[in-house]
Design an enzyme around this catalytic site. Structure first.
Site, PDB file in Angstrom:
ATOM      1  N   ASP A  73       0.811  -1.216   0.000  1.00  0.00           N
ATOM      2  CA  ASP A  73       0.000   0.000   0.000  1.00  0.00           C
ATOM      3  C   ASP A  73       0.844   1.266   0.000  1.00  0.00           C
ATOM      4  O   ASP A  73       0.361   2.331   0.390  1.00  0.00           O
ATOM      5  CB  ASP A  73      -0.913   0.002   1.230  1.00  0.00           C
ATOM      6  CG  ASP A  73      -0.131  -0.107   2.528  1.00  0.00           C
ATOM      7  OD1 ASP A  73       0.779  -0.961   2.608  1.00  0.00           O
ATOM      8  OD2 ASP A  73      -0.415   0.645   3.470  1.00  0.00           O
ATOM      9  N   LYS A 185      -6.607  -0.243   6.463  1.00  0.00           N
ATOM     10  CA  LYS A 185      -5.406   0.079   7.230  1.00  0.00           C
ATOM     11  C   LYS A 185      -5.340   1.577   7.466  1.00  0.00           C
ATOM     12  O   LYS A 185      -5.648   2.370   6.569  1.00  0.00           O
ATOM     13  CB  LYS A 185      -4.150  -0.381   6.486  1.00  0.00           C
ATOM     14  CG  LYS A 185      -2.848   0.108   7.123  1.00  0.00           C
ATOM     15  CD  LYS A 185      -1.651  -0.174   6.241  1.00  0.00           C
ATOM     16  CE  LYS A 185      -0.399   0.505   6.793  1.00  0.00           C
ATOM     17  NZ  LYS A 185       0.796   0.240   5.963  1.00  0.00           N
ATOM     18  N   GLU A 225      -3.249  -0.002  14.012  1.00  0.00           N
ATOM     19  CA  GLU A 225      -1.784   0.045  13.904  1.00  0.00           C
ATOM     20  C   GLU A 225      -1.189   1.331  14.477  1.00  0.00           C
ATOM     21  O   GLU A 225      -0.963   2.295  13.745  1.00  0.00           O
ATOM     22  CB  GLU A 225      -1.368  -0.095  12.432  1.00  0.00           C
ATOM     23  CG  GLU A 225       0.121  -0.042  12.193  1.00  0.00           C
ATOM     24  CD  GLU A 225       0.489  -0.047  10.721  1.00  0.00           C
ATOM     25  OE1 GLU A 225       1.676   0.159  10.408  1.00  0.00           O
ATOM     26  OE2 GLU A 225      -0.399  -0.244   9.881  1.00  0.00           O
ATOM     27  N   SER A 347       2.510  -8.906   8.709  1.00  0.00           N
ATOM     28  CA  SER A 347       2.016  -7.974   7.706  1.00  0.00           C
ATOM     29  C   SER A 347       3.237  -7.206   7.237  1.00  0.00           C
ATOM     30  O   SER A 347       3.617  -6.194   7.802  1.00  0.00           O
ATOM     31  CB  SER A 347       0.978  -7.025   8.301  1.00  0.00           C
ATOM     32  OG  SER A 347       0.571  -6.083   7.334  1.00  0.00           O
TER      33      SER A 347
END
Length: 409
Positions: A73, A185, A225, A347
């Site tokens: 991303d 995210k 996150e 991740s």
């Protein structure tokens, strides 16, 4: 003027109580409803997402054994830096070619359960004209989307930052769901050398909680996150101290925003010394500190923790935070040597792509070799998620550190 109070269906927790102990931390407000009362009315407001069952199913799919997340991303600007490192111009065609290489690697879905995409990629087709999202789904990989709008200076702080993007987020997440995304995210950061200040920690935690609530309301599983940056000379104990405070704050505000814990994934940083610290930590030490943090701060209701290996961090999916490809895999493997209440996986961005990108070099004739390299790294981390990784046969490139001081994403 009539006074208004907001009462949760389950007991309201005082913040000091929340931070005190994990027995309190594990008590999540009911997802059924929130009651707003004032002198004139009694109004019930929906707190649980109508997508509740789907959110749980998506989270469990991503947290499936032996699989983790491919983070691809990077913004167009950051992707341009990666392309520049192999002598390619930052054009949409070159970004498309590289992303096509990644998503179309044969058998990638055996090791990868989810892929985080940049907005351009979510709406992009491969070089063969097939939608990137469709290629991922055919490989049994859940498409995800980066929804934040980047970091900006936090006024009143110690040169710290905050993450923007809440404005218009509801309409954007709804559109992303229609396009095929099923998780989201939002990357915010905390800097140890700069404090962190109470203001920065609260801003990070509140922003994550609002983003998580909005995402769930649109059918997207939010990856939570708060990245604790690796920058600094501090030791591992200082990292642990900051991480405990940050995660306590995050879960306090997640509960206040009625976020359903069973429908989120966490992406915490591994607990390591600062990248410039003279004290190094073994994989066993990193695993010990990180698992202690998770057990003290993360409710068992959370289905997955992803680790990261880039100069960032994560949970269900862990961030590698600038560790080398090999270090990130060894640390993940060490954390899976004993049973955990959650699925502890990865991740990774650069920890999966670094050698792959170099192998490709922008040449069509190198695509197969680059995909083979990507699959080898994905398989290594798959084995680490299962606690079966040995580190045998790793290349010298996999041992190279990837930390960048003051890294921006």
């Amino acid at each position: 003027m009539a006074s208004t109070s907001l009462l949760k269906a389950s007991p309201v927790l005082d913040k000091s109580e929340w931070v005190k102990g994990q027995s309190v931390l594990f008590r999540q407000p009911s997802s059924a409803a929130v009651v707003i009362r004032n002198r004139a009315t009694s109004l019930t407001v929906r707190a649980a997402s109508s997508y509740a069952d789907e959110l749980v199913k998506t989270a469990k799919t991503i947290a499936s054994p032996g699989r983790g997340i491919l983070a691809m991303d990077e913004s167009n600007a950051t992707c341009g830096k990666r392309l520049d490192s192999i002598g390619l111009e930052n054009t949409e065609a070159n970004r498309q070619a590289y992303r096509t290489l990644l998503v179309s690697a044969p058998g990638l879905g055996q090791y990868i359960s989810g892929a985080i995409l940049f907005e351009e990629t979510l709406y992009q087709s491969t070089t063969e004209g097939k939608k990137m999202v469709d290629v991922l789904v055919e490989q049994n990989i859940v498409p995800g989307i980066k929804v934040d709008k980047g970091l900006v200076p936090l006024v009143g702080s110690n040169n710290e930052s905050w993450c923007q993007g809440l404005d218009g987020l509801s309409s954007r997440t709804a559109a992303y769901y229609q396009q095929g995304a099923r998780f989201a995210k939002w990357r915010t950061v905390v800097s140890i050398p700069n404090g962190p200040s109470a203001l920065a920690v609260k801003e990070a935690a509140w922003g994550l909680a609002r983003y998580a609530a909005i995402s769930q309301d649109s059918g997207l599983v939010p990856i939570v996150e708060p990245e604790i940056l690796l920058d600094g000379e501090h030791d591992i104990d200082r990292t642990y101290e900051v991480a405990e405070k940050v995660w306590a704050e995050v879960f306090f505000y997640l509960a206040q925003n009625n976020v359903m814990f069973e429908g989120i994934l966490l992406k915490p940083s591994m607990v390591t010394p600062g990248a410039e610290s003279k004290d190094r930590a073994t994989p066993e030490q990193v695993a010990s500190y990180t698992l202690k943090l998770l057990r003290n701060r993360i409710p068992p209701a959370v289905p997955g923790i992803m680790a990261s290996s880039i100069p960032l961090s994560s949970l269900h999916i862990f961030l590698s935070g600038g560790q080398s490809e090999l270090e990130a895999t060894l640390n993940l493997n060490a954390m899976n040597q004993a049973p955990n209440p959650w699925h502890v996986s990865f991740s990774y961005a650069r920890a999966l792509q670094n050698t792959c990108l170099k192998t490709w070099g922008g040449r069509a004739e190198n695509v197969n070799a680059a995909q083979t390299t990507l699959l080898a790294r994905a398989k290594a981390n798959s084995l680490a998620q299962l606690g079966k990784y040995t580190g045998e046969g790793e290349s010298e490139e996999a041992k190279e550190g990837m930390f960048v001081k003051g890294y921006t994403y």
